[in-house]
Enzyme design. Structure first.
Site, PDB file in Angstrom:
ATOM      1  N   SER A 143     -20.439  -5.661  30.019  1.00 22.35           N
ATOM      2  CA  SER A 143     -20.041  -4.973  31.263  1.00 22.35           C
ATOM      3  C   SER A 143     -18.952  -3.934  31.053  1.00 22.35           C
ATOM      4  CB  SER A 143     -19.507  -6.002  32.252  1.00 22.35           C
ATOM      5  OG  SER A 143     -20.521  -6.899  32.595  1.00 22.35           O
ATOM      6  N   GLU A 149      13.647  12.575 -23.085  1.00 23.16           N
ATOM      7  CA  GLU A 149      12.524  13.156 -23.819  1.00 23.16           C
ATOM      8  C   GLU A 149      12.780  14.547 -24.374  1.00 23.16           C
ATOM      9  OE1 GLU A 149       9.599  11.683 -24.579  1.00 23.16           O
ATOM     10  OE2 GLU A 149      10.394   9.824 -23.707  1.00 23.16           O
TER      11      GLU A 149
END
Ligand SMILES: [Zn+2]
Ligand SMILES: [Zn+2]
Length: 782
Positions: free
Chosen positions: A347, A86
């Site tokens: 329980s 680029e």
């Protein structure tokens, strides 16, 4: 006085330039101040596993897949490829490339050809941040923005902005979203071929679609790879490999794992873009597969959901979080987060209570507790099988999950104390509703979450010390490894009490073993406790070894109860499977006795310190200085007449003609239970009928009805109330009165029945020693 000047005098033209430049720079900074460059991008958060793999990605608010690429995810290869392709002078120009702009201007003016090469990476960032039509004026703005970016950001940060902004077709933006959605990888895991393929797409995002135009993309990719080779951007061998690499990528679904957990993290850490969780991807995956297969089998029995939480006991990190077995199962509410759902614990709170009772010195594992009908402030609990077992040891009561001993222990401990302890361990709902809580709390009459219960059991694996759960990895720094520091924990139990508890919970002779497992095989070496809620709506099994604590909940999010559902049969097999899958054959070195525990012989009849008359003795653990040192009183001396028919007290003891005997000292509640269940036991002879002493002992306690309670009956004649009571050991007969009228005589422990005819009924019971008790009940006829 003359002012002295330092430095050379500038020539007028030099001064003009200097002033011009200074003004330009000032102007730049003034405009920069007024109109700063806006680099705020809307990113969507990602939830990562502890190793950085993305578990779940979200879409940004603008419906773009835009996931922030971290600086350290931008590898040198990725940088080199992008910069070469680029903007080769990226690291050398101030954001604009004067030569390129000049060349483009000349070309455009003379209409030679349109060139677009003038855009540097910085200018592309400026354009992508605020896209505008291509005009000379807008170009000037872009140039200004590019200069601003260069002033405020480093080259690497500008490159990072670029990589976060580049379009990859449809709604994918930025290299991280692209590499995740196309290659199922994070950017730092990409190969050179993949990097190159990705870097050419932004030029033609709509005609180069990965998955559709792969052949074309390979052609373009290789063109660039050849250029890299010509320019020696990468070593030859790497480029040769890249040229050979096929391109099979296609668009994947965005990562959508651990949905409930991800949602929890996303709302728990708002604004954080990357949430590095503590989840272990491998164990999570293994556990998910195990749970899914397991629940699939249960669906035959109309049991459709399960939730699992796995904690690393050392770091207190959540390494597996399964909110439901099948998120996609809309029919069975699969989207519910079962880890956070409030359910009845059955329980599963009992172990903490037993541990606390050890620490209070009330009991040791061999202490006898009477499992008989009781009425504690109007509360008459029953066991799950409606049976009573008489005298049982504390350890038997816990491993058989008996309700009456647990209720008695809670009454001893105090509901408020117990709730305070639970709130220390983060049980929020119980704390919020503390004012409404009573003794039924210990049998599941409250709401808890899997992420409350599991860390409580993890405390049992940590010598009784509770630590809050860790969901995210701490921020890494160079000096410190990424491990959650063990913050100071909260002591729930002493090491000794915790040890006694763990021994009981790891015992294999117990009724809550799943049918399919036998002691010889398949059972992991763990301590665990099951729970089944009232109405068989929730099955729990929570277990721990040194390394992990696993919490399992199985049931229906629809809250439908199922008769086959139980902690032992439904949840425990899954708990075992999970332990066997993730920590098979773990060492059990954690069961070393701590220093604050010792053992002693106790009387097998009571679990108390043996007296001279205690023949049968057993070994028991105790906490020196804490456990009760009470001497055994399972027998007591009594003065009995020579013929054995009467016994005497100090006031009626004759000068001679009596003998001293050791007789069983049985509590009144146990004696009533033996009488009611026709269990024979050696009774104390009746008291000397000629004795004139008034008796001080306990009056009878009516157990079948509760004072002040309203009873609904549907039919005046048919429905009968039971009358029964517990009495002193010396009582033979009791006399019942209804509304102050004599009703019946009965043996102590005998049940009789009556029909209520008035809305308020006074019931009185008098024993044969003249001790009396009264209750009143309300009766509603409907
Ligand atoms: Zn004894
Ligand atoms: Zn007497």
């Amino acid at each position: 006085m003359k002012k002295e000047r330092t430095g050379k005098k500038l020539k007028p033209w030099q001064r003009k330039i200097a002033i011009g430049m200074a003004s330009a720079i000032m102007l730049f900074f003034i405009i920069d101040k007024i109109s700063p460059v806006n680099t705020n991008l809307v990113f969507a958060p990602v939830i990562e596993a502890r190793d950085g793999t993305v578990l779940h990605a979200y879409m940004a608010k603008d419906a773009q897949w835009r996931i922030k690429t971290r600086l350290d995810e931008i590898t040198p290869e990725l940088k080199k490829a992008i910069v070469f392709k680029e903007d080769r002078h990226f690291y050398y120009h101030p954001g604009i490339n004067i030569l390129a702009i000049g060349r483009a201007l000349v070309n455009n003016i003379f209409r030679l050809k349109r060139t677009s090469g003038a855009s540097t990476i910085t200018m592309q960032v400026a354009r992508m941040l605020a896209p505008k039509p291509r005009t000379y004026f807008n170009k000037c703005i872009e140039i200004f923005r590019a200069l601003q970016l260069e002033v405020h950001y480093s080259k690497d940060e500008i490159l990072q902005l670029y990589l976060n902004l580049v379009p990859y077709g449809s709604n994918i933006q930025g290299v991280k979203a692209a590499s995740l959605l196309y290659f199922n990888k994070t950017p730092d895991q990409l190969s050179l071929a993949e990097i190159t393929a990705l870097s050419i797409i932004p030029n033609r995002p709509n005609s180069l679609l990965i998955g559709k135009d792969n052949a074309l993309i390979i052609k373009e990719r290789n063109k660039w790879l050849y250029r890299f080779r010509q320019n020696n951007v990468f070593p030859q061998s790497i480029i040769s490999d890249a040229l050979q690499e096929p391109l099979t990528a296609f668009r994947h679904n965005a990562p959508n794992g651990v949905p409930q957990f991800s949602q929890r993290m996303k709302s728990g850490f708002p604004g954080r873009l990357e949430i590095r969780s503590t989840l272990d991807k491998k164990i999570q995956q293994q556990a998910e597969n195990t749970v899914a297969a397991y629940v699939n089998q249960l669906k035959l029995h109309n049991i459709n959901n399960a939730a699992v939480l796995i904690i690393d006991n050392k770091t207190h990190e959540v390494i597996t979080y399964i909110g439901s077995s099948d998120f996609a199962d809309r029919f069975n509410f699969g989207q519910v987060d079962g880890v956070r759902a409030l359910r009845s614990p059955g329980s599963t709170l009992k172990p903490l209570l037993y541990g606390l009772s050890f620490d209070r010195g009330f009991i040791t594992p061999k202490t006898m507790i009477a499992d008989v009908p009781i009425s504690l402030r109007g509360y008459s609990p029953e066991n799950y099988d409606r049976q009573f077992r008489g005298n049982v040891t504390a350890e038997y009561a816990l491993s058989n999950s008996l309700n009456i001993p647990a209720v008695k222990l809670l009454d001893n401990e105090g509901v408020d104390n117990f709730i305070n302890k639970l709130s220390d361990a983060g049980f929020i709902s119980i704390w919020q509703k503390r004012k409404k809580m009573g003794l039924s709390l210990i049998l599941g009459g409250c709401g808890v979450r899997l992420d409350e219960l599991t860390p409580l059991y993890s405390a049992f694996a940590n010598n009784g010390v509770y630590y809050p759960l860790q969901f995210v990895m701490p921020e890494t720094s160079k000096n410190k490894p990424a491990v959650n520091d063990s913050k100071k924990g909260i002591t729930m139990l002493s090491p000794g009490a915790n040890y006694m508890l763990t021994r009981i919970l790891s015992e294999l002779h117990r009724p809550d073993l799943p049918n399919a497992f036998d002691e010889a095989r398949g059972i992991p070496r763990i301590a665990w406790k099951t729970g089944t809620s009232y109405g068989r709506k929730d099955a729990w099994s929570i277990g721990y070894n040194k390394r992990y604590t696993i919490g399992v909940w199985v049931g229906n999010f629809s809250a439908a109860g199922v008769s086959e559902l139980s902690g032992a049969a439904t949840a425990t097999p899954l708990l075992f499977q999970l332990f066997n899958a993730i920590d098979y054959n773990a060492a059990n070195e954690w069961l070393d006795a701590p220093a604050d525990i010792s053992f002693r012989l106790v009387c097998a009849e009571t679990g108390k310190v043996p007296n001279d008359f205690c023949q049968s003795q057993v070994m028991d653990y105790y906490l020196p200085g804490i456990s009760s040192n009470e001497k055994c009183d399972h027998l007591k001396e009594a003065w009995v007449s020579a013929d054995g028919k009467f016994c005497y007290c100090t006031s009626c003891l004759p000068p001679n003609g009596y003998k001293t005997e050791l007789l069983p000292n049985i509590s009144s509640e146990l004696a009533s239970f033996y009488d009611a269940s026709n269990i024979s036991y050696q009774k104390m002879p009746p008291h000397n009928p000629a004795c004139s002493r008034t008796f001080q002992g306990q009056p009878p306690v009516i157990t079948s009805l509760t004072n002040g309670m309203t009873y609904l009956i549907t039919d005046k004649g048919e429905q009968k109330f039971q009358l029964s009571c517990t009495t002193g050991n010396d009582v033979r007969k009791v006399y019942w009165y209804i509304n102050d009228k004599y009703f019946a005589a009965a043996n102590a422990g005998q049940k009789i029945f009556f029909s209520a005819t008035t809305p308020i009924v006074k019931i009185s019971c008098t024993d044969d020693k003249g001790r009396n008790c009264n209750i009143r009940i309300k009766v509603k006829f409907i």
